[in-house]
Design an enzyme around this catalytic site. Sequence first.
Site, PDB file in Angstrom:
ATOM      1  N   ARG A   1       8.334 -47.471 -28.273  1.00 20.05           N
ATOM      2  CA  ARG A   1       9.237 -48.433 -27.618  1.00 20.05           C
ATOM      3  C   ARG A   1       9.217 -48.205 -26.118  1.00 20.05           C
ATOM      4  O   ARG A   1       9.387 -47.062 -25.662  1.00 20.05           O
ATOM      5  CB  ARG A   1      10.665 -48.237 -28.121  1.00 20.05           C
ATOM      6  CG  ARG A   1      10.856 -48.667 -29.531  1.00 20.05           C
ATOM      7  CD  ARG A   1      12.292 -48.693 -29.884  1.00 20.05           C
ATOM      8  NE  ARG A   1      12.792 -47.369 -30.242  1.00 20.05           N
ATOM      9  CZ  ARG A   1      13.820 -47.165 -31.050  1.00 20.05           C
ATOM     10  NH1 ARG A   1      14.468 -48.178 -31.574  1.00 20.05           N
ATOM     11  NH2 ARG A   1      14.226 -45.951 -31.326  1.00 20.05           N
TER      12      ARG A   1
ATOM     13  N   GLY B   1       7.138 -38.657 -31.805  1.00 14.73           N
ATOM     14  CA  GLY B   1       8.146 -37.631 -32.050  1.00 14.73           C
ATOM     15  C   GLY B   1       7.430 -36.318 -32.282  1.00 14.73           C
ATOM     16  O   GLY B   1       6.408 -36.024 -31.654  1.00 14.73           O
ATOM     17  N   SER B   2       7.967 -35.551 -33.216  1.00 13.28           N
ATOM     18  CA  SER B   2       7.410 -34.232 -33.502  1.00 13.28           C
ATOM     19  C   SER B   2       5.918 -34.310 -33.853  1.00 13.28           C
ATOM     20  O   SER B   2       5.069 -33.667 -33.227  1.00 13.28           O
ATOM     21  CB  SER B   2       8.209 -33.626 -34.656  1.00 13.28           C
ATOM     22  OG  SER B   2       7.630 -32.448 -35.100  1.00 13.28           O
ATOM     23  N   GLN B   3       5.571 -35.143 -34.835  1.00 15.08           N
ATOM     24  CA  GLN B   3       4.175 -35.221 -35.272  1.00 15.08           C
ATOM     25  C   GLN B   3       3.306 -35.986 -34.273  1.00 15.08           C
ATOM     26  O   GLN B   3       2.161 -35.612 -34.013  1.00 15.08           O
ATOM     27  CB  GLN B   3       4.074 -35.894 -36.646  1.00 15.08           C
ATOM     28  CG  GLN B   3       4.555 -35.024 -37.794  1.00 15.08           C
ATOM     29  CD  GLN B   3       3.756 -33.752 -37.952  1.00 15.08           C
ATOM     30  OE1 GLN B   3       2.543 -33.719 -37.740  1.00 15.08           O
ATOM     31  NE2 GLN B   3       4.433 -32.667 -38.299  1.00 15.08           N
TER      32      GLN B   3
ATOM     33  N   ASP C   1      10.598 -41.789 -40.855  1.00 17.22           N
ATOM     34  CA  ASP C   1      10.457 -42.511 -42.122  1.00 17.22           C
ATOM     35  C   ASP C   1      11.383 -43.726 -42.178  1.00 17.22           C
ATOM     36  O   ASP C   1      10.983 -44.793 -42.648  1.00 17.22           O
ATOM     37  CB  ASP C   1      10.690 -41.554 -43.291  1.00 17.22           C
ATOM     38  CG  ASP C   1       9.599 -40.492 -43.335  1.00 17.22           C
ATOM     39  OD1 ASP C   1       8.416 -40.854 -43.299  1.00 17.22           O
ATOM     40  OD2 ASP C   1       9.940 -39.292 -43.359  1.00 17.22           O
TER      41      ASP C   1
ATOM     42  N   HIS D   1       3.161 -38.868 -44.389  1.00 19.17           N
ATOM     43  CA  HIS D   1       4.101 -38.631 -45.484  1.00 19.17           C
ATOM     44  C   HIS D   1       3.918 -39.778 -46.467  1.00 19.17           C
ATOM     45  O   HIS D   1       3.727 -40.934 -46.052  1.00 19.17           O
ATOM     46  CB  HIS D   1       5.524 -38.639 -44.917  1.00 19.17           C
ATOM     47  CG  HIS D   1       6.561 -37.970 -45.780  1.00 19.17           C
ATOM     48  ND1 HIS D   1       6.265 -37.249 -46.912  1.00 19.17           N
ATOM     49  CD2 HIS D   1       7.913 -37.898 -45.656  1.00 19.17           C
ATOM     50  CE1 HIS D   1       7.380 -36.759 -47.428  1.00 19.17           C
ATOM     51  NE2 HIS D   1       8.397 -37.148 -46.695  1.00 19.17           N
TER      52      HIS D   1
ATOM     53  N   SER E   1      12.982   0.405 -52.720  1.00 22.02           N
ATOM     54  CA  SER E   1      13.486   1.619 -53.370  1.00 22.02           C
ATOM     55  C   SER E   1      13.592   1.390 -54.882  1.00 22.02           C
ATOM     56  O   SER E   1      13.685   0.243 -55.339  1.00 22.02           O
ATOM     57  CB  SER E   1      14.869   1.966 -52.807  1.00 22.02           C
ATOM     58  OG  SER E   1      15.822   1.055 -53.317  1.00 22.02           O
TER      59      SER E   1
HETATM   60  N1  LIG Z   1       8.431 -33.434 -38.311  1.00 22.80           N
HETATM   61  C1  LIG Z   1       7.838 -32.812 -39.322  1.00 22.80           C
HETATM   62  O1  LIG Z   1       8.042 -31.612 -39.532  1.00 22.80           O
HETATM   63  C2  LIG Z   1       6.883 -33.559 -40.211  1.00 22.80           C
HETATM   64  C3  LIG Z   1       5.964 -32.814 -40.946  1.00 22.80           C
HETATM   65  C4  LIG Z   1       5.043 -33.491 -41.726  1.00 22.80           C
HETATM   66  C5  LIG Z   1       5.080 -34.874 -41.791  1.00 22.80           C
HETATM   67  N2  LIG Z   1       6.022 -35.585 -41.090  1.00 22.80           N
HETATM   68  C6  LIG Z   1       6.006 -37.052 -41.164  1.00 22.80           C
HETATM   69  O2  LIG Z   1       5.497 -37.563 -39.937  1.00 22.80           O
HETATM   70  C7  LIG Z   1       6.097 -38.840 -39.659  1.00 22.80           C
HETATM   71  C8  LIG Z   1       6.760 -38.775 -38.297  1.00 22.80           C
HETATM   72  O3  LIG Z   1       7.808 -37.834 -38.360  1.00 22.80           O
HETATM   73  P1  LIG Z   1       8.402 -37.148 -37.062  1.00 22.80           P
HETATM   74  O4  LIG Z   1       9.262 -36.020 -37.556  1.00 22.80           O
HETATM   75  O5  LIG Z   1       7.321 -36.872 -36.091  1.00 22.80           O
HETATM   76  O6  LIG Z   1       9.331 -38.320 -36.537  1.00 22.80           O
HETATM   77  P2  LIG Z   1      10.377 -38.219 -35.364  1.00 22.80           P
HETATM   78  O7  LIG Z   1      10.217 -36.958 -34.587  1.00 22.80           O
HETATM   79  O8  LIG Z   1      11.708 -38.512 -35.946  1.00 22.80           O
HETATM   80  O9  LIG Z   1       9.815 -39.395 -34.442  1.00 22.80           O
HETATM   81  C9  LIG Z   1      10.395 -40.573 -34.450  1.00 22.80           C
HETATM   82  C10 LIG Z   1       9.570 -41.586 -33.648  1.00 22.80           C
HETATM   83  O10 LIG Z   1       9.974 -42.812 -34.198  1.00 22.80           O
HETATM   84  C11 LIG Z   1      10.418 -43.650 -33.140  1.00 22.80           C
HETATM   85  N3  LIG Z   1      11.475 -44.521 -33.646  1.00 22.80           N
HETATM   86  C12 LIG Z   1      12.613 -44.177 -34.297  1.00 22.80           C
HETATM   87  N4  LIG Z   1      13.307 -45.285 -34.637  1.00 22.80           N
HETATM   88  C13 LIG Z   1      12.567 -46.338 -34.198  1.00 22.80           C
HETATM   89  C14 LIG Z   1      12.731 -47.749 -34.277  1.00 22.80           C
HETATM   90  N5  LIG Z   1      13.769 -48.300 -34.891  1.00 22.80           N
HETATM   91  N6  LIG Z   1      11.783 -48.523 -33.717  1.00 22.80           N
HETATM   92  C15 LIG Z   1      10.697 -47.986 -33.113  1.00 22.80           C
HETATM   93  N7  LIG Z   1      10.494 -46.669 -33.016  1.00 22.80           N
HETATM   94  C16 LIG Z   1      11.411 -45.849 -33.564  1.00 22.80           C
HETATM   95  C17 LIG Z   1      10.918 -42.727 -32.047  1.00 22.80           C
HETATM   96  O11 LIG Z   1      10.840 -43.392 -30.825  1.00 22.80           O
HETATM   97  P3  LIG Z   1      12.035 -43.387 -29.768  1.00 22.80           P
HETATM   98  O12 LIG Z   1      11.966 -42.101 -29.013  1.00 22.80           O
HETATM   99  O13 LIG Z   1      11.749 -44.589 -28.949  1.00 22.80           O
HETATM  100  O14 LIG Z   1      13.322 -43.477 -30.564  1.00 22.80           O
HETATM  101  C18 LIG Z   1       9.892 -41.580 -32.175  1.00 22.80           C
HETATM  102  O15 LIG Z   1       8.752 -41.872 -31.425  1.00 22.80           O
HETATM  103  C19 LIG Z   1       7.087 -39.103 -40.789  1.00 22.80           C
HETATM  104  O16 LIG Z   1       6.455 -39.854 -41.777  1.00 22.80           O
HETATM  105  C20 LIG Z   1       7.379 -37.705 -41.313  1.00 22.80           C
HETATM  106  O17 LIG Z   1       7.815 -37.682 -42.656  1.00 22.80           O
HETATM  107  C21 LIG Z   1       6.900 -34.955 -40.277  1.00 22.80           C
END
Ligand SMILES: NC(=O)c1ccc[n+]([C@@H]2O[C@H](COP(=O)([O-])OP(=O)(O)OC[C@H]3O[C@@H](n4cnc5c(N)ncnc54)[C@H](OP(=O)(O)O)[C@@H]3O)[C@@H](O)[C@H]2O)c1
Length: 407
Positions: free
Chosen positions: A116, A94-96, A155, A179, A325
Amino acid sequence: MASSLARTALRTAARRAPRALPAVSRPAQAASYSLLAKAAAAKSAQCATASGTRGVKTLDFAGTKEVVYERSDWPLAKLQDYFKNDTLALIGYGSQGHGQGLNARDNGLNVIVGVRKDGESWKQAMEDGWVPGENLFPIEEAINKGTIIMNLLSDAAQSQTWNSIAPLITKGKTLYFSHGFSVVFKDDTHVVPPKDVDVILVAPKGSGRTVRTLFKEGRGINSSIAVWQDVTGKAKEKAIALGVAVGSGYLYETTFEKEVYSDLYGERGVLMGAIQGLFLAQYQVLRKNGHTPSEAFNETVEEATQSLYPLIGQKGMDYMFNACSTTARRGALDWAPVFEKANLPIFEQLYESVKNGTETRKSLEFNGRATYREDLNKELEVINNQEIWRAGKTVRSLRPDYKPESE
Ligand SMILES: NC(=O)c1ccc[n+]([C@@H]2O[C@H](COP(=O)([O-])OP(=O)(O)OC[C@H]3O[C@@H](n4cnc5c(N)ncnc54)[C@H](OP(=O)(O)O)[C@@H]3O)[C@@H](O)[C@H]2O)c1
C-alpha cells in the site's frame, strides 16, 4: 514457528532490529549471493551423509524415507538463469516479505515489491533500499509487472484483498504463498486461484527475521514446499527454485493442507499456546504453596529456557534423560506419561479444531476487525501484567549478559 501473535511480535522485533545496508539496485548477474552463503553451500555439500544425487537426498527419518531438496543443487548461476525472464512481485513487506525479498534480491534475481502506497510497509521497504517507481510499486501495479506473484500479505489481508487481486493474476503467471491458509480454507477466505496458473508454496519454518539472518550467515532456513495446482508441469521445480531463491537451505515436500494443519496446530500447541498454559499452571501451584516469585520463575521458565531446552535442541530429550540427575530422571520418567495422557485429548481436540476450520474462522474474524489492534492490545496487556512475566523481567536483569529490554 509461526503463530499469528509471534508473527506480529517478530515482525515488530524485525522492524526494530538493525537493517541491512540499503542496496539500491539489483546486483549484477555475476555477483555471488554472498561469500558466506557460497562457503556454507560448499561445506554442507562436503558434510552430506545421505544417499542419492547431490542436492536431492532421500533421508531416513526414524524409519520413514523422505526426499529433501537442498540449496547446493541450485548454484547461483543456475538459479539466476532459471529466473532470467521472471519478475518476482513480492506483495506485502512484513516479516516474510522483508526476509524473502532481500534474500532474493541479494541472490541477483529481479524482484519488485508491491505494498500500500505510503503505508508502514512502504516506508520500511524504502528504508531497505527499494525505490518507488523502480522496484517498489502499489500492489496492483506490482502484480501487473510480475510473472511470479508472491502473496505475502498477512493471512487476513490475503482474504480481504483477494477480489481486487484475483483478476490481475492472469494466465502464465505463477501464484506463490508462504502458508496454505488462504487456499486450503477457501470456503472461509474465498481465495480461489485462477485455474490457468501454477500455485505453489514455500513456507519457511521460522520468522522472516530468521530467514534473513540465516541467509546472511551463509546458512539457510528449513522450508516446506508444496504444489496446489500444476498447469505447466514445472510447478514443483519452480517451488524448489524459489525456496532456494528466498533463502532456504533445505526444502521438505508437503501438501498445502498438511502445511497449514501442522503450522496452526503447532503454534497453538507446544510452540506457544500449550507452553504458556503449562508455564502458568506450574507457576501458580508453586506460588499457592508459598514459593516466592523468583523461585517459582527460576524453576519454571529460567532453568527451562537457559539450561534444559537448549540442550534438548542440541541433543534431544533422550539425551536429557541420560544427562540429568538420577532423582530428576526417576521423577520425569514417572510423570511424563501422566502429562501425555492428560494432554492427548486436548491435542486431539486442537487438531480437529484446526482441520474443521474453526481456528481459521476465529483468526479471520478477529484479525479482520476494524478494532483488531485495540482488541489485541487488551489481551496482550493481560499477559504483560501476569506476575510470572513481571517476575521474569527482574530475573533476566541479573543475567551476566543482560541488556536493558526495550518496552
Ligand atoms: N511471520 C512468520 O513467522 C511467517 C512464517 C512462515 C510463513 N508466514 C506466512 O507468510 C505470509 C506473510 O506473513 P507475515 O507474517 O510476513 O505478514 P505480516 O508481517 O503481518 O505482513 C503484513 C503485510 O500485509 C500488508 N497488509 C495488511 N493488511 C493489508 C490490507 N488490508 N491491504 C493491503 N496490505 C495489507 C501489510 O502492509 P501495511 O504495512 O501497509 O499494513 C504488510 O506488508 C502469511 O501467509 C504467513 O502465514 C509467516
